[in-house]
Design an enzyme around this catalytic site. Sequence first.
Site: not given
Length: 323
Positions: A149, A151, A176, A247, A297, A299
């Site tokens: 992933k 950023k 993202d 989340k 996700d 991590d």
Amino acid sequence: MKINASVSIERWPVAGAFIISRGAKTHVDVVQCELTDGHFTGRAEATPIYYEGESAEKCAEQILQFVAEHPDLDRAIVLQNKPRGAARNALDCALWDLECRKTDKPLWQLAGLPEPAPLTTAFTISLGEPAIMEAEARKAAAKGHGLLKLKLSGQDDHARVAAVHRGAPAARLIVDANESWNDLDIAAEAARLAQYAVELIEQPVSAGRDHLLSGVRSPVPLCADESCHTSADVERIAPFYDAVNIKLDKAGGLTEAMAIAHAAQAADLKIMVGCMLSTSLGIKPAYALAQLAQWVDLDGPLLLARDRPDGFQFDSGIISPAG
């Protein structure tokens, strides 16, 4: 039965630095919450959402005050009377854990979720110069991470994604955008990235400006993150997105996170389950929910310099419970 609470604030160092468009973090402060009925104790961890003005100190104070005001605490009381956020997440998940201990049943069974199996989790590549991101991607691939992933910032994103693809050409990629593509041609930007095995684009536009995605035909699925906090948001964002990132800190607990997941499924949206920077205690309930997800996700513990001794196992990009 009366519930008593204790909270502690813990500071966990990040491995190096965690860098996104909003800034860099070298540590994370988490709130550990313990709720007891005098016989059993439930434990949970929450990470304050700093970009929404939360802090560990504020969350700890809110937890203690709420329990003092609601001694006959249960999840329904928390959901109905406490606004979403990290404090509610800590309360809700600690109550789930308390029930697990009282009934001697696993969380997945109590919550009506699938029996947990090991999952592939994304590994985050922090925002940086393309050469640095390429080197980090190469290191991650060498450790077996097959889902990365990235950023992004809205500037030089194509160069960054191309560099990561060079560093880990076999890896699947999630990007993202962190709300940074408001002024870009999103369909064209997505088309440029599709050639690099990018399979999901998170939050391309600012929360509240989702209308910018109206009519956009993206070759890569778009995923709402900051635009979707609770189940009530799903109907509003569904016309603009293909998926939603859930989340627990953002939703305010596992109870509401499950409601988001069910609303997303009803709206034919795919599910991603993510996390804030946290230890394994923080992602424990999220791991149960992630059994419903197409993308995982979790991590957060991997990005820390160390984890709790009883934490999850991470092996070549696969997350599984310890032991």
